[in-house]
Design an enzyme around this catalytic site. Structure first.
Site, PDB file in Angstrom:
ATOM      1  CE  LYS A   1      -4.012   2.073   2.261  1.00  0.00           C
ATOM      2  NZ  LYS A   1      -3.593   3.450   2.134  1.00  0.00           N
TER       3      LYS A   1
ATOM      4  NE  ARG B   1     -15.090   3.140   3.005  1.00  0.00           N
ATOM      5  CZ  ARG B   1     -13.905   3.704   2.822  1.00  0.00           C
ATOM      6  NH1 ARG B   1     -12.811   2.980   2.875  1.00  0.00           N
ATOM      7  NH2 ARG B   1     -13.803   4.993   2.584  1.00  0.00           N
TER       8      ARG B   1
ATOM      9  NE  ARG C   1      -8.001   4.657  -6.471  1.00  0.00           N
ATOM     10  CZ  ARG C   1      -8.748   3.773  -5.827  1.00  0.00           C
ATOM     11  NH1 ARG C   1      -8.938   3.878  -4.538  1.00  0.00           N
ATOM     12  NH2 ARG C   1      -9.319   2.773  -6.477  1.00  0.00           N
TER      13      ARG C   1
HETATM   14  P1  AMP Z   1      -7.143   5.046   2.433  1.00  0.00           P
HETATM   15  O1  AMP Z   1      -6.919   6.352   1.705  1.00  0.00           O
HETATM   16  O2  AMP Z   1      -6.372   4.913   3.706  1.00  0.00           O
HETATM   17  O3  AMP Z   1      -8.616   4.719   2.560  1.00  0.00           O
HETATM   18  O4  AMP Z   1      -6.567   3.857   1.534  1.00  0.00           O
HETATM   19  C1  AMP Z   1      -6.993   3.629   0.227  1.00  0.00           C
HETATM   20  C2  AMP Z   1      -5.988   4.232  -0.755  1.00  0.00           C
HETATM   21  O5  AMP Z   1      -4.753   3.526  -0.769  1.00  0.00           O
HETATM   22  C3  AMP Z   1      -6.412   4.123  -2.202  1.00  0.00           C
HETATM   23  O6  AMP Z   1      -7.385   5.092  -2.522  1.00  0.00           O
HETATM   24  C4  AMP Z   1      -5.119   4.342  -2.936  1.00  0.00           C
HETATM   25  O7  AMP Z   1      -4.884   5.728  -3.082  1.00  0.00           O
HETATM   26  C5  AMP Z   1      -4.068   3.841  -1.981  1.00  0.00           C
HETATM   27  N1  AMP Z   1      -3.290   2.666  -2.444  1.00  0.00           N
HETATM   28  C6  AMP Z   1      -1.976   2.520  -2.250  1.00  0.00           C
HETATM   29  N2  AMP Z   1      -1.550   1.346  -2.732  1.00  0.00           N
HETATM   30  C7  AMP Z   1      -2.622   0.706  -3.252  1.00  0.00           C
HETATM   31  C8  AMP Z   1      -2.818  -0.562  -3.880  1.00  0.00           C
HETATM   32  N3  AMP Z   1      -1.814  -1.418  -4.062  1.00  0.00           N
HETATM   33  N4  AMP Z   1      -4.081  -0.888  -4.274  1.00  0.00           N
HETATM   34  C9  AMP Z   1      -5.110  -0.030  -4.088  1.00  0.00           C
HETATM   35  N5  AMP Z   1      -4.982   1.181  -3.490  1.00  0.00           N
HETATM   36  C10 AMP Z   1      -3.747   1.548  -3.075  1.00  0.00           C
END
Ligand code: AMP
Length: 588
Positions: free
Chosen positions: A251, A418, A256
């Site tokens: 991650k 989600r 994004r």
């Molecule tokens: P969060 O913003 O904490 O809800 O986490 C989701 C975000 O992680 C996504 O919207 C992406 O921007 C990011 N992300 C980073 N690495 C990945 C990955 N390998 N697959 C999907 N999302 C990812």
């Protein structure tokens, strides 16, 4: 069609708090709208002239609008200013003053929707040296012929304050009530999620019914609402939830980006649908050059790289790419790489209905991977131990944690939703409850002592997707440095609201209310039952909601998220339930 019919509908929508009632008001009105007016009507209901991803915005300054109101109503500037200070709403100022003017005006023409819409487009497109003057004149002309209620909405639309309370979910409900059946609602929502264009969905529905809507596929240059991940508190639970076998990806801690590669170029969109093409020009060019086909939609995370060591840098570094000034320097000084993780479309094929392994394979085969275009690191894991191992590798590579992804046949790309097809697990989760929450600012309290004269604390809320409202979870007063305290008015004051906004459900009374828009990242020690906060009120215990204990601002303004993208009440309830599970002694 007369603009007054639309303005009266806005007025009725605004005077009810019930979502059901809003839906039936809107559905009844949509039945009367001629087909060719449906698209502008739907966009105006959302306070816009175009879909959200359209680059131009209709933003007249309050000052200019007040000038137009003064001019049209023949009111001295100081009187207008006085009313403006009292109400804080240019719509209300216009309504009051235009209503006085109306009693004296003999000659005015009824406003048609067509005239209003084309005038608003002219305001949006006015440029050049005398553009302010032009905008003012166009608005004055409209105000001259408008009724008090019409002027209220015209002034709110041009200043970007059009919120009648009917959110996207209500508009979708009304569309299915008007043109289809309840059973068709998911197909209509899906079409909206993959096009982000409510006007298009409405006209397609009116023309060809739900069959035509079901045929809408993803298309280049129409951003798709992003798929989101659930969270779980341990790697073991993640692997178990995904059936004992899943894909894990690093991650990455960046921004994004959804890239739309077309025959005439590449456009890059943020998850908020902002156009980031100029900010990541170098990435756009590389994607185009490295793609084997003609058209594609892919997603990836753009991460800043230390040019000397080649290591990935934390999120704050890539945000320099978001600025407008000094962007050329930022592109030169801060190298960025895109780590691609999904493919939604390839040369005429909509891939969103295909399972994850197939999308991932197609993505990898479609690009010459290398340089600033990379794939996310991925491994298929079959046990908690393997998962832990992969997670440790992710942290060593300076990532935030892992994203686990389902490998099942059902693992489609769920636009705008989600769910447990993707599960995130971050480093934060390992330390007590320090997972971060992205919360919307809905109010502020004036500071005391060292913070006198500034905002000292903020009222923060989570989004309740059930009711479409924002429910409070904490009063946040920790983690603000002097620079942030000074910047708060600039960040927030545009969203000031005289009364508690209709979308906010709060018992606490801050000194100032804000329309939910700004999202801040907050960490907390614990989620507790709260007698004052409204999130999950009465769900766990009668008379109590859920609140965050010892909340602290992390310093990160989540300007990549809209208020509706913030942490949901359901997520907070879920985390609360996990905590309760811990303190029951069921886990260490
Ligand atoms: P969060 O913003 O904490 O809800 O986490 C989701 C975000 O992680 C996504 O919207 C992406 O921007 C990011 N992300 C980073 N690495 C990945 C990955 N390998 N697959 C999907 N999302 C990812």
């Amino acid at each position: 069609m007369l603009f007054s019919e639309l303005a009266d509908t806005f007025d009725r929508l605004e005077s009810t708090g019930s979502r059901l009632e809003m839906t039936s008001i809107l559905a009844a009105f949509l039945r009367t709208v001629p087909k060719d007016a449906l698209e502008p009507v739907i966009n105006l209901c959302r306070g816009k002239l175009h879909p959200d991803f359209y680059p131009q915005v209709l933003g007249m300054s309050d000052k200019l609008v007040l000038k137009a109101i003064a001019f049209t109503s023949g009111t001295p500037d100081d009187k207008v200013e006085e009313l403006w200070v009292k109400t804080g709403d240019p719509g209300e100022v216009a309504e009051t003053l235009i209503s006085k003017k109306k009693q004296m005006t003999l000659f005015s023409e009824d406003l048609t929707l067509e005239r209003v819409f084309s005038s608003l487009v002219s305001i949006e497109n006015a440029d050049g040296k005398d553009s302010t003057e032009k905008k003012m004149k166009i608005l004055s002309n409209l105000l001259h012929d408008s009724s008090p209620v019409e002027s209220r909405y015209l002034c709110r639309i041009v200043t970007g304050r059009m919120r009648v309370g009917a959110g996207d979910m209500t508009v979708l409900d009304a569309l299915s009530e008007c043109f289809a059946t309840k059973e068709d609602r998911p197909a209509i929502e899906r079409a909206y999620n993959i096009t982000c264009d409510m006007g298009l969905v409405a006209t397609t529905l009116a023309d060809g019914g739900v069959e035509a809507v079901s045929r809408i596929g993803v298309r280049v240059n129409s951003p798709v609402k992003v798929m989101l991940a659930e969270r779980l508190p341990s790697i073991g639970e993640v692997v178990e939830k995904l059936g004992g076998r899943c894909a894990m990806e690093y991650k990455y801690d960046g921004i994004r980006v959804q890239a739309h590669i077309g025959s005439d170029g590449v456009r890059l969109y943020s998850r908020r649908l902002e156009d980031l093409t100029d900010n990541f020009q170098d990435i756009g060019e590389s994607l185009k050059a490295k793609y084997h086909g003609k058209e594609a939609i892919i997603e990836g995370e753009c991460v800043a790289i230390d040019s000397e060591t080649g290591f990935m840098l934390p999120f704050q570094n890539v945000t320099h790419r978001r600025k407008k000034h000094g962007l050329d320097d930022a592109i030169r000084d801060i190298p960025v790489r895109i780590f691609m993780f999904d493919m939604l479309y390839r040369d005429g094929e909509d891939l969103t209905g295909r399972p994850y392994p197939e999308r991932r394979r197609t993505l990898e085969e479609s690009f010459a991977i290398g340089g600033n275009v990379q794939m996310t690191t991925m491994r298929v894991v079959e046990s908690a131990d393997e998962g832990e191992d992969f997670f440790n590798g992710a942290i060593a590579a300076r990532c935030e944690g892992i994203m686990a992804k389902s490998l099942s046949d059902e693992s489609v790309y769920r636009a705008g939703s989600r769910g447990f097809l993707w599960i995130k697990y971050k480093k934060d989760y390992q330390q007590a409850l320090t997972d971060s929450f992205d919360l919307a600012v809905v109010g502020a309290f004036y500071g005391m002592g060292k913070r006198a004269g500034r905002y000292g604390a903020l009222l923060m809320a989570a989004f309740d997707s059930e009711s479409g409202s924002f429910k409070t979870v904490c009063k946040l007063g920790t983690g603000f440095d002097d620079q942030f305290l000074d910047s708060m008015p600039d960040l927030l004051d545009d969203r000031k609201s005289e009364k508690k906004p209709k979308s906010v459900d709060a018992e606490m009374e801050p000194d100032v209310w804000f329309e939910p828009d700004v999202v801040l990242e907050v960490v907390a020690a614990e989620i507790t039952l709260s007698p004052i906060h409204t999130a999950a009120r009465d769900e766990i215990k009668e008379g109590a909601g859920l609140g965050l204990r010892f909340p602290r601002f992390t310093g990160r303004v989540r300007d990549d998220k809209t208020a509706e993208d913030c942490t949901t009440v359901a997520e907070i309830t879920e985390i609360y339930n996990m905590q309760a599970h811990d303190s029951d002694g069921l886990s260490e």
